[in-house]
Design a protein around this motif. Structure first.
Motif, PDB file in Angstrom:
ATOM      1  N   ARG A 219     -12.995  -0.356   8.017  1.00 37.23           N
ATOM      2  CA  ARG A 219     -12.509  -1.445   8.781  1.00 37.23           C
ATOM      3  C   ARG A 219     -13.222  -2.672   8.846  1.00 37.23           C
ATOM      4  N   GLY A 222     -12.544  -4.353   5.410  1.00 39.59           N
ATOM      5  CA  GLY A 222     -11.228  -5.195   5.799  1.00 39.59           C
ATOM      6  C   GLY A 222     -11.430  -6.304   6.566  1.00 39.59           C
ATOM      7  N   VAL A 227      -8.278  -9.068   5.534  1.00 35.15           N
ATOM      8  CA  VAL A 227      -7.180  -8.230   5.103  1.00 35.15           C
ATOM      9  C   VAL A 227      -6.206  -7.978   6.317  1.00 35.15           C
ATOM     10  N   GLU A 228      -5.017  -8.043   6.321  1.00 35.39           N
ATOM     11  CA  GLU A 228      -4.294  -7.469   7.535  1.00 35.39           C
ATOM     12  C   GLU A 228      -3.979  -6.311   7.395  1.00 35.39           C
ATOM     13  N   PHE A 229      -4.044  -5.386   8.441  1.00 34.60           N
ATOM     14  CA  PHE A 229      -3.820  -3.901   8.360  1.00 34.60           C
ATOM     15  C   PHE A 229      -3.462  -3.590   9.903  1.00 34.60           C
ATOM     16  N   ASP A 230      -2.748  -2.334   9.395  1.00 35.19           N
ATOM     17  CA  ASP A 230      -2.235  -1.847  10.721  1.00 35.19           C
ATOM     18  C   ASP A 230      -3.273  -0.927  11.528  1.00 35.19           C
ATOM     19  N   ILE A 233      -6.384   1.927   8.459  1.00 37.00           N
ATOM     20  CA  ILE A 233      -6.477   1.199   7.442  1.00 37.00           C
ATOM     21  C   ILE A 233      -5.963   1.745   6.197  1.00 37.00           C
ATOM     22  N   TYR A 234      -6.157   3.180   6.163  1.00 35.58           N
ATOM     23  CA  TYR A 234      -5.977   4.149   5.129  1.00 35.58           C
ATOM     24  C   TYR A 234      -4.358   4.024   4.770  1.00 35.58           C
ATOM     25  N   SER A 236      -2.515   1.348   5.607  1.00 31.89           N
ATOM     26  CA  SER A 236      -2.145   0.180   5.015  1.00 31.89           C
ATOM     27  C   SER A 236      -2.887  -0.111   3.642  1.00 31.89           C
ATOM     28  N   LEU A 237      -3.725   0.426   3.186  1.00 30.07           N
ATOM     29  CA  LEU A 237      -4.439   0.616   1.913  1.00 30.07           C
ATOM     30  C   LEU A 237      -3.377   1.198   0.992  1.00 30.07           C
ATOM     31  N   LYS A 240      -0.124  -1.004   0.493  1.00 28.13           N
ATOM     32  CA  LYS A 240      -0.205  -2.276  -0.259  1.00 28.13           C
ATOM     33  C   LYS A 240      -0.756  -2.113  -1.792  1.00 28.13           C
ATOM     34  N   GLU A 393     -10.192  -8.296  14.659  1.00 25.72           N
ATOM     35  CA  GLU A 393      -9.617  -7.092  14.821  1.00 25.72           C
ATOM     36  C   GLU A 393     -10.269  -6.009  15.753  1.00 25.72           C
TER      37      GLU A 393
END
Length: 402
Positions: A219, A222, A227-230, A233-234, A236-237, A240, A393
């Motif tokens: 995190r 990121g 990086v924009e992530f939900d 994070i995994y 999102s990764l 993407k 974040e």
């Protein structure tokens, strides 16, 4: 600014205080609240011992060797029990103290050249605000009787409580990256998870609860990469990058990418179905690790083998290696994130007099003794601790029973 040399170091009944603006010394019974303390003062927030450790400064805190040898030769302990201000010639004692104080001022000058003073104090406040834990002696003794590993038995022995079942918290110290180690006291960092059942609550019907930061290092990476992530994070990764690894292997691959695992080693972990080199490339691109590595390499070379983490903590290296720079930068920043959040929790518990007692810090986790009526308060506390200064974040925490 004042430096206070602990009476425990000097073998005296009072502490020695030095005022920088005047250069004058005085003997004081208790250190002033705003003084920086050097010596055996484990609960001091303004600890010069920890500050010196951070800057790799080894203060000259032993008198000249010939005087130390004179005591040890006679079979006497030449340590804290010797009142050196009486045992040394006046000029020698003055020179000894002058040299020590000069080294301590050096450490203070170094931190004042950074932006890290406030974070250092926040960390120390978190690490010195823990309360005694209650130990179930029967469970402890049963575990010791069942255990055969000498190392694990030694760890369990460190949790032997006082007659009232209370056990003071450890004396924590921070290493080169800020990661905590136990200097003395209960060895909580090496206690097996299944052995944590030795802890019991001080509250009727209470429980020992663990709160810990989820996916902390990824995190942070990121956030640093923008990086924009939900929330996860995994997820999102994977979405993407198109990586189709199961969650366990994906976590290993991410931590490997952050900490410099080789493609050959990762290949043994992820199996033949995917190319480990491609996995690492996609993860490194997602987190912009190469961009961070280039910036840190430049900083390291320009400064002469040192960098600062996100909050300004100095990190020193013997050589400018990109894998070490990135891993230490992220790990060190993670320590500051955790201790900042834990300090928020501890402060709010204290301010509102909640039925919650903080007892141990285990890297990115905080152990709490929680009364039944304080469960809702705990949920609010972790929300507060998820907001960390310097980051947009949030850093969510999970709650679990020990």
């Amino acid at each position: 600014m004042q430096v206070c040399i602990s009476k425990n170091l000097l073998g005296t009944d009072k502490n020695l205080l030095c005022e920088r603006s005047t250069g004058l010394f005085s003997w004081v019974s208790s250190p002033p609240e705003d003084a920086w303390i050097y010596g055996n003062a484990p609960n001091a927030v303004r600890s010069l011992n920890d500050l010196c450790l951070m800057f790799n400064i080894d203060p000259r805190d032993r008198p000249p060797e010939k005087y130390v040898t004179a005591y040890t030769t006679c079979g006497l302990p030449a340590g804290l029990s010797i009142p050196w201000h009486h045992a040394l010639p006046r000029a020698v004692f003055q020179s000894y103290i002058s040299n020590l104080v000069a080294d301590l001022w050096s450490a203070l000058d170094k931190i004042n050249d950074t932006t890290y003073v406030d974070n250092f104090l926040v960390n120390r406040e978190a690490l010195t605000s823990l309360q005694p834990a209650l130990i179930d002696k029967k469970i402890l003794n049963d575990l010791k009787a069942q255990e055969t590993n000498p190392t694990l038995i030694s760890t369990l022995n460190s949790f032997s409580p006082k007659p009232d079942d209370k056990l003071p918290p450890p004396v924590y110290q921070q290493g080169a990256t800020g990661r905590t180690v136990v200097k003395r006291g209960p060895k909580i960092l090496t206690l097996k998870k299944e052995h944590r059942k030795i802890f019991k609550s001080r509250y009727p019907g209470g429980r020992i609860i663990q709160v810990d930061y989820s996916s902390l290092e990824p995190r942070i990476a990121g956030c640093l990469a923008g990086v924009e992530f939900d929330k996860d994070i995994y997820d999102s990764l994977a979405l993407k990058t198109g990586l189709k690894l199961d969650r366990v292997k994906l976590k290993i691959a991410v931590m490997g990418a952050l900490y410099g695992i080789s493609p050959v080693k990762l290949q043994l972990i992820v199996g033949r179905d995917v190319d480990a080199s491609i996995v690492l490339d996609k993860i490194r691109t997602f987190f912009k690790i190469d961009v961070l590595a280039r910036r840190l390499l430049r900083e390291c070379h320009e400064s002469g083998s040192s960098i600062q983490n996100y909050y300004g903590r100095p990190l020193t290296f013997t050589k400018c290696d990109s894998h070490l720079l990135v891993s230490h930068y992220i790990q060190s920043t993670g320590v500051d994130v955790c201790l900042s959040g834990f300090r928020k929790i501890i402060e709010e518990i204290r301010a509102k007099d909640l039925g919650i007692t903080p007892i141990y810090i285990i890297h990115d986790a905080l152990l709490l003794d929680v009364a039944p009526f304080a469960v809702d308060d705990l949920k609010n506390l972790v929300k507060t601790a998820s907001v960390i200064s310097g980051f947009k974040e949030s850093f969510p925490l999970s709650i679990s029973k020990v």
